[in-house]
Design an enzyme around this catalytic site. Structure first.
Site, PDB file in Angstrom:
ATOM      1  N   ASP A  75       0.727  -1.270   0.147  1.00  8.86           N
ATOM      2  CA  ASP A  75      -0.028   0.018  -0.068  1.00  8.86           C
ATOM      3  C   ASP A  75       0.969   1.354   0.014  1.00  8.86           C
ATOM      4  O   ASP A  75       2.023   1.010   0.210  1.00  8.86           O
ATOM      5  CB  ASP A  75      -0.778   0.154   1.184  1.00  8.86           C
ATOM      6  CG  ASP A  75      -2.056   1.004   1.148  1.00  8.86           C
ATOM      7  OD1 ASP A  75      -2.312   1.514   0.254  1.00  8.86           O
ATOM      8  OD2 ASP A  75      -2.493   1.282   2.418  1.00  8.86           O
ATOM      9  N   GLU A  85       2.454   4.936  -3.944  1.00  4.86           N
ATOM     10  CA  GLU A  85       2.380   5.791  -5.361  1.00  4.86           C
ATOM     11  C   GLU A  85       4.158   6.626  -5.479  1.00  4.86           C
ATOM     12  O   GLU A  85       4.053   7.029  -6.538  1.00  4.86           O
ATOM     13  CB  GLU A  85       1.465   6.907  -4.838  1.00  4.86           C
ATOM     14  CG  GLU A  85       0.275   6.747  -5.190  1.00  4.86           C
ATOM     15  CD  GLU A  85      -0.268   5.546  -3.784  1.00  4.86           C
ATOM     16  OE1 GLU A  85      -1.316   4.694  -4.117  1.00  4.86           O
ATOM     17  OE2 GLU A  85      -0.012   5.914  -2.957  1.00  4.86           O
TER      18      GLU A  85
END
Length: 943
Positions: free
Chosen positions: A524, A527
C-alpha cells in the site's frame, strides 16, 4: 459627411486595398513555396519489403491524404487557377476541431497571435479553445527515411524555435514494424540522452512477419505528421497532421484524430467505461487519492482502445512514465502532453478488441497466474487492533458458515507503525495465530508500506540500519537520504530501481517471514504517498519541482502528497520515475516471495503502471460506501482488465463511511464476481463483516459466496488463459460482441470470459433489473430458464437474495461443490453446467494443478480437460494429466436446453437412476455420479 471626412475614408480605403493586395501576394508566395518544398512522403507498409525504397512516392501537400472527420484542410487551387490561403482561411476551423495553442498557459489575443495562432472567442468558455492552431502551422520538417536494424529512421528539424522554453530543434524518428498488427514509432532527441522507460523484464524486440501488415503509414514532411490507416478499409486510425508536434525539454505534445468517439482506457480515473470526449482532460500522475471525478488517482496507464465500425478496434500506447495530460475533444481527437522522456508510441491494429489487448500485453507482459486460494473470499479491516480480535473475526465467519480463505491485517499489527515488526503487546502471538489459520486451511496476508521509519535508535530497527549500510534509500538533490513522513513518522523510501535495494527488500521479507509465515503481501501507500510536500526539509527551487507546464494534478504541484521531483534514484530522478514506483516495488516483492516461500506469490498493489499485472493484483483504493461508487466499481474493474491486470477488485461494501445492509448485500453479490474479492473497512466506520447483518441479509451474502466458490474451477481456468494467452477474465461486453452496437457502451453488466453474463443490481430499493442480453440464447444459471434474445433489454426479477447470472449457449461451465475454504472445496466433487446451443452443442475446458506451484504450465505439472456436448451426449477428453485430479470425481451435471424428456440416461454406458427433467425450463439434472475426472467419461441421454 464633410469633405474632410470623405477624404479620410477614401484614404483608409486605399490603405486597406493595398494591404489586401499585399496579403494576397504573400499567400500566393506561401502556396508556391509549399508546392516546391512542402511535400508529403507517403509509404505503404503493405508494399513488398524488398522494394520499399523504390516504391516511396512523393505527393504534393494539396493532394496528400486528407484528415478524417472534421479535420481542417488547407484551401487548394480554385477552378480559375488562382490560389487563396489567407490567414482567415487558415483560421476557419469548426469549433469542435480546434486544437489548443495555449495549452501551456492562458493567452490573451495578442499573445495568441504572437505565436502565429488563431484567436476566436466563443460563448462557452469551458468548451473549444479560443486560441488554436491554424492549418499547416510551422513545425518540424522531415528528411528522407533510411533503413535501420529494426526498421527505418528519419531526421526531423525545425528552422525556427517554437514558443516553448527548452525547444529541441532536431529530432530522430524511428519506425519499427514489429508485427503485422503492431506499429512502433519513437521520436527522441539524438543529441542528448533522455529518460526512456525500460519495463521490468524488458520489452520484446522481435521483428515479426509484416508481409500481411494490417496498416499503412503516410508521412507529411512539412510540417511533419504521420497518418496510420487500416489497410482493409482505408479508415484513418491516427492522423497527427491536424496539429503541430511540439518537443521541448519538459513539454512533448502530439495530437491525433480518433476513428470514433468510443474510447476506453487512459486510467486510473473515476469514469465510465467509455470516456467523455466533450473537452475533458485526464491526468496520469500516481497519487494517494480516494476515487472521485476529475482527479488523478493511484495508477497511470497511457493506453487507449477505440471501437471502430463493424466490430473492428485498435489501440494506442504511449510508453512514457512522466506526468501526462490527455486532452479529449469531440472532433473526435485527443492530444498527448508529457513533461519529459520521449514519445514512444505503439499502435495495435487488432482487428478485434481482444486482439488489441493481446497485442498490448505482448509489449507489457501477460498477467501472472494467481494462487488458487487467492480467488476465495478475503476479509480485512483497518481496526482489527489485536490478534485476539482478528482470530475472533475469522472464527465468527466460519461459525456463521461463510466461506473465507484469507484473513488480513492492516497496519494495526505493526509496532509503532513500523513495517517488518509486530506489536509485542497487541499482536504478541501473531506467529501462533498465523499457524492456527494454516491448520484450518486458511491463509494470512498483512500490509507492507514502503516507508521505513528513520527515527528508531541506532541498532534497534534492522530494516533502516541495514538499509543505511547498503545505501538503498532515495536521496535528495544534495545526496542525503530524503526523509518524508508516513504512518510511523519520519521515513526513508527504498529505491527499487537499485538492484541492491531489491536484495535488501528480499532479506527483510525473509527475516520477517521466518517469524510470521505470511502467505502474501499487500503493498500500500506506494505511489509513493507522503504526508508532507516532498520532504520534511522541503524541495529545492528548480525546473524539476516547478516545470514550465504542470498537468492538472490534485494539489497543483507534482510533489503534492509525494516526494520531491529532484529526488535521486539509481535509474534517474523521481521526476521521471514517480509513476513507476509501485511497479518496481511490486516486481521486487513478487521476486522476494518466490525466493522466500518457494511457492506462487500473492501481491496486491495500490499504485500501478503498465506491466503491473505480471507481478501483482490491484484494488481500486479507498472507495466510499455509497451506491454511486458501487456502480463505478464495474468500469474500474473492466478498465484494469484492459490494462493487463486480471486480478482486480474494489473494497466490497466500501472502505470509507458507513455502509447499509442493502448496499452491503448488493455489493457482496457484485463482489462475488470481481476477479479479486475482498471486504475491507476503515477504522471509524460501522462493522460490515457479513455476520453482523440480519438473517435475510446473511442468507443473501452466503448464497453469493457459495455461488462464487462453486465457480472457482471455471474462474481459475479463465486466469490460466489470461496467463498464457492474454485473454481477459472480467470482460466488457464489447470485447465479446464487438459487432453488436448495443454492447459498445455497457458498463453496468460484464462477462466472465465468453461464457457468463453478470447483471447486478446497482440501485437502492430495486427488486427488478433491466438487463441487456446480446443476440442468442441465454440461460439463467440459477434455474436454467432460457431467454431467446435478439439483442434486447429484458426486465428480470431481482429480489434482495438474487444476482442475475446467465450462461451463454454453446458453453460448459466446470464447477465444484463449495466449502468454507478452497483447501476443502478442492477435494469436493465437480459438476458441469452444460448450456446447449440451438444446434444442441456446447464446449468447455478445465485447467487444474496444485494451485500454488511455480510455473506449473511451463513445467507441464498440470491437467487440462476439454468437455464437448453434442448429439445428446457429453464427453470429456483429458489432453494432459499429471495426477493433480487423481481421486476427484464428477458428481453430477445439469444440461440446459434439452428439448424433451429423456427416455434414459447412461454414464459410461451404464444406466443412471438419479436424473430429473423439468419441462418448463427444459433442464436435465443428473446426480450421484462418481466418474473419475482423470479419465475419459461420457454421459448420454436418449430422447
Amino acid at each position: 459627411c464633410t469633405s474632410a471626412e470623405v477624404m479620410s475614408l477614401l484614404s483608409d480605403f486605399t490603405v486597406a486595398v493595398l494591404l489586401l493586395a499585399f496579403a494576397s501576394l504573400s499567400a500566393w508566395l506561401y502556396i508556391d513555396n509549399l508546392s516546391c518544398h512542402g511535400t508529403r512522403l507517403v509509404r505503404s507498409v503493405h508494399a513488398e519489403q524488398n522494394q520499399t525504397k523504390a516504391h516511396e512516392r512523393v505527393v504534393s501537400g494539396n493532394n496528400a491524404a486528407k484528415p478524417q472527420n472534421n479535420s481542417v484542410e488547407m484551401r487548394g487551387v480554385h477552378p480559375g487557377g488562382s490560389t487563396d490561403i489567407s490567414r482567415d482561411d487558415r483560421c476557419t476551423v469548426a469549433p469542435e476541431s480546434r486544437f489548443d495553442c495555449g495549452r501551456d498557459r492562458l493567452l490573451s489575443q495578442t499573445e495568441c497571435e504572437a505565436r502565429g495562432c488563431c484567436y476566436a472567442p466563443l460563448p462557452d468558455s469551458a468548451g473549444p479553445p479560443w486560441c488554436f492552431y491554424p492549418t499547416l502551422y510551422p513545425g518540424y520538417k522531415m528528411g528522407p527515411l533510411t533503413p535501420t536494424t529494426w526498421g527505418e529512421a528519419a531526421t526531423l528539424t525545425r528552422a525556427t524555435p517554437s514558443y516553448l522554453p527548452g525547444d529541441i530543434s532536431s529530432l530522430q524518428l524511428e519506425v519499427m514494424e514489429e508485427a503485422a498488427g503492431c506499429l512502433h514509432l519513437t521520436i527522441k532527441d539524438p543529441s542528448s540522452q533522455r529518460y526512456e522507460v525500460k519495463l521490468p523484464g524488458g520489452i520484446p524486440q522481435s521483428k515479426g512477419d509484416i508481409q500481411d501488415a494490417l496498416y499503412t503509414t503516410e508521412y507529411q514532411s512539412d510540417p511533419f505528421g504521420f497518418i496510420v490507416k487500416r489497410k482493409s478499409n482505408g479508415r484513418v486510425i491516427m492522423n497527427t497532421t491536424v496539429a503541430p508536434l511540439l518537443f521541448a525539454d519538459q513539454y512533448l505534445q502530439l495530437s491525433t484524430t480518433l476513428a470514433s468517439s468510443l474510447v476506453s482506457g487512459l486510467g486510473e480515473h473515476y469514469t465510465s467505461l467509455i470516456l467523455d470526449l466533450n473537452w475533458t482532460s485526464l491526468t496520469l500522475w500516481n497519487r494517494d487519492m480516494a476515487p472521485h471525478a476529475d482527479a488523478n488517482l493511484y495508477g497511470s496507464h497511457p493506453f487507449y482502445i477505440v471501437q471502430e465500425e463493424d466490430g473492428l478496434a485498435h489501440g494506442v500506447f504511449l510508453l512514457n512514465s512522466n506526468a501526462i495530460e490527455v486532452m479529449l475533444q469531440p472532433t473526435p481527437a485527443l492530444t498527448w502532453v508529457a513533461i519529459g522522456g520521449i514519445l514512444d508510441l505503439y499502435v495495435f491494429m487488432g482487428p478485434d478488441p481482444q486482439s488489441v489487448i493481446r497485442q498490448y500485453l505482448q509489449v507489457i507482459g501477460y498477467p501472472m497466474m494467481p494462487p488458487y486460494w487467492s480467488l476465495g473470499f478475503h476479509l480485512c479491516r483497518w481496526g482489527y487492533t489485536t490478534s485476539n480480535t482478528t482470530q475472533h473475526v475469522a472464527q465468527r465467519m466460519h461459525t456463521a458458515e461463510f466461506p473465507m480463505d484469507v484473513q488480513w491485517n492492516d497496519l494495526d499489527y505493526a509496532a509503532k507503525g513500523r513495517v517488518f515488526t509486530y506489536d509485542p503487546w497487541r499482536f504478541g502471538d501473531l506467529p501462533e495465530m498465523v499457524e492456527e489459520f494454516h491448520k484450518r486451511g486458511m491463509k494470512y496476508i498483512l500490509i507492507l508500506d514502503p516507508g521505513i521509519s528513520s527515527t528508531s535508535p541506532p541498532g534497534t530497527y534492522p530494516p533502516f540500519d541495514d538499509g543505511l549500510k547498503r545505501d538503498v534509500f532515495i536521496k535528495n538533490a544534495t545526496g542525503h537520504i530524503l526523509i518524508g513522513k508516513v504512518w510511523p513518522g519520519p521515513t526513508a523510501f527504498p529505491d527499487f530501481t537499485n538492484p541492491e535495494t531489491r536484495l535488501w527488500w528480499e532479506d527483510c521479507i525473509r527475516d520477517f517471514h521466518s517469524k510470521v509465515p505470511v502467505d502474501g503481501l499487500w503493498i500500500d501507500m506506494n505511489e509513493p504517498a507522503n504526508f508532507v510536500q516532498g520532504s520534511v526539509e522541503g524541495c529545492p527551487d528548480s525546473d524539476l519541482e516547478s516545470p514550465p507546464y504542470t498537468p492538472k494534478v490534485v494539489g497543483g504541484q507534482l510533489k503534492s502528497g509525494t516526494l520531491c521531483m529532484s529526488a535521486q534514484q539509481k535509474l534517474s530522478t523521481h521526476y521521471n520515475l514517480h509513476n513507476m514506483y509501485g511497479l518496481t516495488e511490486a516486481c521486487a516483492t513478487h521476486s522476494a516471495l518466490i525466493k522466500v516461500r518457494g511457492k506462487r506469490p500473492f501481491v496486491l498493489s495500490r499504485s500501478s503502471f503498465p506491466g503491473i499485472g505480471r507481478f501483482s493484483g490491484v484494488w481500486t483504493g479507498d472507495v466510499r460506501s455509497d451506491w454511486e461508487q458501487l456502480r463505478y466499481s464495474i468500469p474500474a474493474v473492466l478498465q484494469f482488465s484492459l490494462f493487463g491486470v486480471a486480478l482486480v477488485g474494489a473494497d466490497i461494501c466500501g472502505f470509507g463511511g458507513n455502509t447499509t445492509e442493502e448496499l452491503c448485500v448488493r455489493w457482496m453479490q457484485l463482489g462475488a464476481f470481481y476477479p479479486f474479492m475482498r471486504n475491507h473497512n476503515d477504522k471509524p466506520n460501522a462493522p460490515q463483516e457479513p455476520y453482523v447483518f440480519g438473517k435475510k441479509a446473511q442468507a443473501a451474502m452466503r448464497s453469493a459466496l457459495n455461488l462464487r466458490y462453486t465457480l472457482l474451477p471455471f474462474l481459475y481456468t479463465l486466469f490460466h488463459h489470461a496467463h498464457i494467452s492474454a485473454d481477459t477474465v472480467a470482460r466488457p461486453l464489447f470485447m465479446e460482441f464487438p459487432s453488436d452496437p448495443n454492447s459498445q457502451t455497457i458498463d453496468r453488466q460484464f462477462m466472465w470470459g465468453s461464457s457468463l453474463l453478470i447483471s447486478p443490481v446497482l440501485e437502492q430499493g430495486a427488486v427488478e433489473l433491466a438487463a441487456y442480453l446480446p443476440p442468442g440464447t441465454w440461460y439463467s444459471l440459477h434455474n436454467g430458464q432460457p431467454f431467446y434474445s435478439k439483442g434486447q433489454y429484458l426486465l428480470l426479477p431481482a429480489p434482495l437474495d438474487t444476482i442475475n447470472v446467465h450462461v451463454r449457449e454453446g458453453h460448459i461451465i466446470p464447477q465444484q461443490e463449495p466449502a468454507l475454504t478452497t483447501t476443502a472445496s478442492r477435494r469436493n466433487p465437480f459438476f458441469l453446467t452444460v448450456a446447449l446451443s440451438a444446434g444442441g452443442w456446447a464446449w468447455g475446458d478445465l485447467f487444474w494443478d496444485d494451485g500454488e506451484g511455480l510455473d506449473t504450465f511451463k513445467m507441464g505439472h498440470y491437467c487440462y480437460i476439454i468437455f464437448i456436448a453434442g448429439q445428446c451426449q457429453l464427453v470429456s477428453e483429458p489432453l494432459k494429466l499429471n495426477g493433480a485430479l487423481d481421486g476427484l470425481v464428477l458428481g453430477g451435471l445439469q444440461v440446459f436446453g434439452v428439448p424433451s424428456p429423456p427416455l434414459y440416461v447412461l454414464a459410461n454406458g451404464d444406466k443412471v437412476r438419479d436424473f430429473t427433467y423439468r419441462s418448463d425450463t427444459k433442464v436435465l439434472t443428473v446426480t450421484n455420479l462418481a466418474l473419475p475426472m482423470s479419465k475419459e467419461f461420457s454421459v448420454q441421454w436418449a430422447l
